[in-house]
Design a protein around this motif. Structure first.
Motif, short mmCIF file in Angstrom:
data_model
loop_
_atom_site.label_atom_id
_atom_site.label_comp_id
_atom_site.label_asym_id
_atom_site.label_seq_id
_atom_site.Cartn_x
_atom_site.Cartn_y
_atom_site.Cartn_z
N ALA A 105 47.26 41.49 86.18
CA ALA A 105 46.36 41.51 87.33
C ALA A 105 45.36 42.66 87.25
CB ALA A 105 47.16 41.60 88.62
N ARG A 106 45.77 43.76 86.66
CA ARG A 106 44.86 44.88 86.47
C ARG A 106 43.82 44.57 85.40
NH1 ARG A 106 48.55 50.42 86.69
NH2 ARG A 106 48.76 50.48 88.96
N ALA A 107 44.26 43.90 84.33
CA ALA A 107 43.35 43.58 83.24
C ALA A 107 42.36 42.49 83.63
CB ALA A 107 44.14 43.15 82.00
N VAL A 108 42.81 41.54 84.47
CA VAL A 108 41.96 40.43 84.91
C VAL A 108 42.05 40.37 86.43
CG1 VAL A 108 41.43 37.98 84.62
CG2 VAL A 108 42.60 39.21 82.78
N PRO A 109 41.22 41.14 87.14
CA PRO A 109 41.38 41.28 88.61
C PRO A 109 41.31 39.96 89.38
CG PRO A 109 39.97 43.01 87.75
CD PRO A 109 40.20 42.05 86.62
N ASP A 110 40.58 38.96 88.87
CA ASP A 110 40.48 37.69 89.60
C ASP A 110 41.52 36.67 89.14
OD1 ASP A 110 39.39 37.25 87.12
OD2 ASP A 110 37.69 36.08 87.84
N ALA A 111 42.50 37.11 88.35
CA ALA A 111 43.54 36.19 87.88
C ALA A 111 44.38 35.67 89.04
CB ALA A 111 44.44 36.89 86.86
N VAL A 112 44.78 34.41 88.95
CA VAL A 112 45.66 33.80 89.94
C VAL A 112 46.99 33.49 89.27
CG1 VAL A 112 46.03 31.80 91.43
CG2 VAL A 112 43.73 32.80 91.23
N LEU A 113 48.07 33.93 89.92
CA LEU A 113 49.44 33.66 89.46
C LEU A 113 50.13 32.84 90.54
CD1 LEU A 113 48.48 36.36 88.00
CD2 LEU A 113 50.88 36.86 87.72
N LEU A 114 50.74 31.74 90.14
CA LEU A 114 51.33 30.81 91.10
C LEU A 114 52.82 30.62 90.84
CD1 LEU A 114 48.71 27.88 90.93
CD2 LEU A 114 48.81 29.70 92.65
N ILE A 115 53.52 30.24 91.90
CA ILE A 115 54.84 29.62 91.79
C ILE A 115 54.74 28.23 92.40
CG2 ILE A 115 57.18 29.59 92.75
CD1 ILE A 115 57.41 32.51 92.28
N ASP A 116 55.20 27.24 91.66
CA ASP A 116 55.27 25.87 92.14
C ASP A 116 56.74 25.47 92.13
OD1 ASP A 116 55.23 23.12 92.58
OD2 ASP A 116 53.41 22.80 91.38
N ASP A 117 57.32 25.35 93.33
CA ASP A 117 58.78 25.13 93.37
C ASP A 117 59.18 23.70 93.02
OD1 ASP A 117 58.18 23.74 95.68
OD2 ASP A 117 59.23 25.10 97.03
N ARG A 118 58.23 22.87 92.63
CA ARG A 118 58.57 21.55 92.10
C ARG A 118 58.94 21.62 90.62
NH1 ARG A 118 53.21 18.38 93.23
NH2 ARG A 118 52.48 20.31 92.23
N ALA A 119 58.56 22.71 89.95
CA ALA A 119 58.89 22.90 88.53
C ALA A 119 60.29 23.51 88.45
CB ALA A 119 57.86 23.79 87.86
N VAL A 120 61.30 22.66 88.42
CA VAL A 120 62.68 23.08 88.64
C VAL A 120 63.46 23.13 87.33
CG1 VAL A 120 64.87 22.48 89.78
CG2 VAL A 120 62.70 22.16 90.98
N ILE A 121 64.24 24.21 87.18
CA ILE A 121 65.25 24.26 86.14
C ILE A 121 66.59 24.58 86.79
CG2 ILE A 121 63.54 25.05 84.46
CD1 ILE A 121 64.99 27.80 84.48
N HIS A 122 67.67 24.27 86.07
CA HIS A 122 69.03 24.56 86.54
C HIS A 122 69.66 25.55 85.57
CE1 HIS A 122 69.01 21.20 89.48
NE2 HIS A 122 68.14 20.69 88.62
N HIS A 123 70.03 26.70 86.11
CA HIS A 123 70.50 27.82 85.31
C HIS A 123 72.01 27.97 85.45
CE1 HIS A 123 71.09 32.14 84.34
NE2 HIS A 123 70.06 31.96 83.52
N ARG A 124 72.72 27.92 84.32
CA ARG A 124 74.18 28.01 84.36
C ARG A 124 74.62 29.42 84.72
NH1 ARG A 124 78.59 29.14 81.17
NH2 ARG A 124 77.31 29.75 79.38
N VAL A 125 75.53 29.52 85.66
CA VAL A 125 76.10 30.81 86.07
C VAL A 125 77.56 30.82 85.65
CG1 VAL A 125 76.53 32.40 87.96
CG2 VAL A 125 74.53 30.89 88.04
N PRO A 126 77.92 31.56 84.59
CA PRO A 126 79.32 31.59 84.15
C PRO A 126 80.21 32.29 85.16
CG PRO A 126 78.02 33.20 82.94
CD PRO A 126 77.04 32.40 83.76
N ALA A 127 81.48 32.03 85.08
CA ALA A 127 82.44 32.57 86.05
C ALA A 127 82.38 34.09 86.11
CB ALA A 127 83.86 32.10 85.71
#
Length: 349
Positions: free
Chosen positions: A209-231
């Protein structure tokens, strides 16, 4: 980025241990099943010759197609250098990252690609859901701390929204982002399971963001992954260790980019999201619902251990005892020697 150009997405999966063999195969398979075909999948092996050889043999059938390539981390041990190796070797205009113990839903890359239709967008992250090995969330484990197990946590905005930083295990960046800001900083992120640190993507996104002040960063919660959580990660001991390590990491980030930016989102999280979580846990306890008191107590404990880690990390930083570097991704050697490949045109783009 239209569907026609979607094949310009390279997917990088950083791996380090044979203990996750089946997880790695599942991650690669989920990329291959995407509704929007990836240009390639890059498996970057972190200083494990046995795993490198085994994966090379596993995917040698792809020789000539370029679908899957197996590379050796060409930088120092750790996740950041592994990602930088993948970036340097990737051929796509967009580089997506998937954890080695996660699987992506079928439209994961398609939703990423849609975000890049806007030329100002330099990063798109997604939503990461926990897949608890025990079969369900422990009663005491607060959703506000799902970041402890590498997942999207309660308090993040929903939908497709602009954010300060994406979460590295489920994220994508234009190549131009790395051209502008360099690579991920080594010395912050994970080194296998030895140091459950993090925040390398936070530091990178702030630097971007400092290097490219007009940059846009997004989160789209439709892009889903499932992350395994070990015991082992469902236990309070890991929760305490991971929150302490997060404090250490935040101290490094604050040292790099300043506390005002490095802790901007965290202030809202600790002053608004977490108090609401404590109140909800106490209310559940009063109503006799399982785990309410435990969740409230875990939130308080998490704040205290993270704060302790931040204080210790800040002292170490002032004494010069903690350092990291963030240079061009080519510094890892990912386009030159030290990279092993199966299929396609080899390691160089």
């Amino acid at each position: 980025m239209s569907a026609q150009t979607g094949a310009g997405i390279s997917v990088v999966v950083c791996v380090y241990t044979e203990d996750r063999w089946e997880d790695i195969l599942a991650a690669v398979s989920s990329v291959g099943a995407q509704s929007l075909t990836a240009r390639e999948t890059l498996l970057v092996v972190d200083h494990n010759p046995t795993l490198l050889e085994r994966l090379t043999k596993e995917y040698e059938a792809y020789d000539g197609s370029g679908d899957v390539r197996v590379l050796a981390n060409a930088g120092p041990r750790g996740l950041s250098a592994g990602r930088n190796t993948g970036i340097a070797a990737a051929r796509g205009d967009v580089i997506a990252f998937l954890d080695d113990d996660a699987v992506a839903e079928r439209d994961w890359l398609r939703y990423f690609a849609e975000g890049f239709d806007d030329p100002r967008v330099l990063a798109v992250g997604g939503r990461t859901l926990p897949a608890w090995e025990s079969g369900g969330r422990p009663d005491w484990f607060p959703e506000e701390f799902d970041w402890v197990v590498g997942c999207t946590y309660k308090g993040l905005p929903r939908g497709r929204v602009r954010v300060r930083n994406v979460l590295g295990g489920n994220a994508s960046f234009r190549r131009a982002a790395f051209d502008a800001a360099g690579g991920f900083a080594t010395g912050i992120g994970r080194d296998g399971d030895k140091r459950p640190l993090g925040c390398e993507e936070t530091e990178f996104c702030i630097r971007l963001a400092r290097a490219v002040p007009d940059a846009v960063l997004l989160i789209d919660d439709r892009a889903v992954i499932h992350h395994r959580v070990p015991a082992a990660r469902e236990r309070f001991g890991y929760f305490r260790t991971r929150t302490y390590a997060e404090g250490l990491s935040k101290a490094l980030v604050a040292r790099s980019v300043g506390a005002s930016k490095g802790l901007e989102s965290e202030r809202r999280y600790t002053t608004r999201v977490l108090p609401s979580g404590v109140a909800r846990g106490l209310r559940d306890a009063a109503l006799g619902r399982p785990g309410g008191a435990g969740r409230a107590g875990a939130i308080v404990a998490g704040v205290l251990t993270a704060t302790a880690g931040y204080v210790v990390g800040s002292v170490r930083a002032r004494r010069g005892g903690a350092a990291f570097s963030a240079g061009p991704v080519g510094d890892t050697g990912g386009r030159a020697e030290g990279v092993r490949s199966t299929g396609g045109e080899g390691a160089a783009a």
